[in-house]
Design an enzyme around this catalytic site. Structure first.
Site, PDB file in Angstrom:
ATOM      1  N   SER A  66       0.822  -1.223   0.000  1.00  0.00           N
ATOM      2  CA  SER A  66       0.000   0.000   0.000  1.00  0.00           C
ATOM      3  C   SER A  66       0.849   1.263   0.000  1.00  0.00           C
ATOM      4  CB  SER A  66      -0.912   0.001   1.231  1.00  0.00           C
ATOM      5  OG  SER A  66      -0.158  -0.272   2.408  1.00  0.00           O
ATOM      6  N   GLU A  80      12.641   2.408   6.250  1.00  0.00           N
ATOM      7  CA  GLU A  80      12.631   1.586   7.465  1.00  0.00           C
ATOM      8  C   GLU A  80      13.588   0.404   7.396  1.00  0.00           C
ATOM      9  OE1 GLU A  80      11.209   2.027  10.339  1.00  0.00           O
ATOM     10  OE2 GLU A  80       9.152   2.763  10.186  1.00  0.00           O
ATOM     11  N   LYS A  86      10.327  -7.496   4.897  1.00  0.00           N
ATOM     12  CA  LYS A  86      10.356  -7.332   3.440  1.00  0.00           C
ATOM     13  C   LYS A  86      11.117  -6.082   3.048  1.00  0.00           C
ATOM     14  CE  LYS A  86       7.180  -3.943   3.522  1.00  0.00           C
ATOM     15  NZ  LYS A  86       7.324  -2.564   2.991  1.00  0.00           N
ATOM     16  N   ASN A  93      12.789   1.883   0.198  1.00  0.00           N
ATOM     17  CA  ASN A  93      13.799   0.870   0.489  1.00  0.00           C
ATOM     18  C   ASN A  93      14.458   0.364  -0.792  1.00  0.00           C
ATOM     19  OD1 ASN A  93      13.495   0.369   3.543  1.00  0.00           O
ATOM     20  ND2 ASN A  93      11.392   0.359   2.803  1.00  0.00           N
TER      21      ASN A  93
END
Length: 332
Positions: free
Chosen positions: A138, A281, A191, A256
């Site tokens: 999302s 993150e 992930k 990321n």
């Protein structure tokens, strides 16, 4: 419902607008007083979500007590490494009838806790049914433009998961429910580390075959570590596992993947992070995963490779060669 979204980044702003459109009374909390004033003046998050208007009915504040007091739900959209400090302030206020919903996707690097565990650890008298998470593939850039999206709401208590599901569900934002809160959190956090690896593949121009291998074996690592830590296997084949991994490894919106791509092109991590407005993150989570893997003796070769490239400044080409030439294994 009276709901506050804590954190006025792109995702927090997007969810505040979504919740307002769903008929809720919404407050959006921004930790920088100067930027809260800018948001109020322009009703647009020009740094994190440009082009999307913030409805005038959404209250924007810098005052945490105003944002937290007498709310049915607090949505925590703060980068994971800052959540505990905000909770230390919130627990001074009345939160007895409040449901906490984390939408952060990270692991606290010092404690190695997921965000639901951080909430429980910091607010000692909170009950587990008052804690939930929302996660899945999302990107704010798409949800804010009402592009069809599906996510998972999870809590140890199914009634809480369904309450979160009903609160966020729209015609373009489909929400499934789950009681595997740890699985949903580990999928969303781990992930990001694999996505940095996928970005390195892009930056180093290895090719589609390599990226497919990283993603496929990446979900095997996520599952292996997550199951060891108490998650259910099937969660990692769902939206918060494989679904989120796919979008984060493939999308141009992924912070990321972007970090990994720049690393693959030869740039230094500190320079990449300095140039970014938003938090990736996976960078800090890679430290937590490295520590968790060592402590529990769970094999996570791709995550370990990402850690080595990021923090030991090892050459991506050499590390990839080492991954490819490890001892022969069964895929089982």
């Amino acid at each position: 419902m009276r709901i506050s979204v804590l954190g006025a980044g792109g995702w927090g702003t997007t969810l505040a607008i979504l919740l307002h459109l769903n008929g809720h009374e919404v407050t959006l909390w921004e930790y920088k007083k100067s930027y809260a004033k800018i948001l109020n003046r322009h009703r647009e998050n020009k740094i994190y979500l440009p082009g999307i208007k913030i409805p005038k009915e959404i209250s924007i504040t810098h005052d945490l007590e105003t944002a937290s007091f007498n709310k049915h739900m607090l949505v925590i959209a703060i980068p994971s490494q800052f959540v505990r400090n905000v909770l230390k302030e919130i627990k001074k206020f009345d939160y007895k009838n409040t449901t906490f919903v984390s939408v952060a996707k990270g692991i606290e690097k010092k404690s190695l806790m997921t965000i639901s565990q951080v909430i429980k650890d910091e607010i000692k008298d909170i009950q587990s049914p008052a804690i939930g998470v929302l996660s899945g593939p999302s990107h704010a850039e798409e949800v804010s433009r009402k592009i069809p999206t599906a996510v998972v709401a999870a809590s140890t208590d199914i009634s809480t998961a369904k309450q979160i599901q009903a609160t966020f569900m729209t015609s373009y934002f489909r929400v499934y429910s789950s009681t595997d809160i740890l699985g949903v959190e580990y999928g969303g956090a781990l992930k990001n580390v694999i996505a940095i690896g996928a970005g390195i593949v892009d930056g180093a121009k290895f090719g589609d075959n390599t990226k497919a291998a990283i993603m496929t074996r990446g979900i095997a690592e996520i599952s292996r570590l997550g199951i060891y830590l108490g998650a259910r296997p099937e969660t990692f084949s769902g939206l918060s596992g494989m679904g989120d991994l796919i979008v984060t490894c493939m999308s141009r919106h992924s912070r990321n993947r972007y970090v990994g791509e720049q690393i693959g092109k030869g740039k230094k991590l500190k320079d990449i992070l300095k140039s970014m407005n938003m938090v990736a993150e996976g960078v800090e989570t890679s430290k937590a995963v490295h520590q968790l893997s060592k402590e529990h003796e769970v094999e996570t070769p791709i995550c370990s490779a990402v850690y080595q490239i990021l923090f030991e400044e090892r050459d991506p080409i050499k590390v990839t060669y080492e991954l490819m030439t490890r001892d022969m294994k069964s895929e089982d």
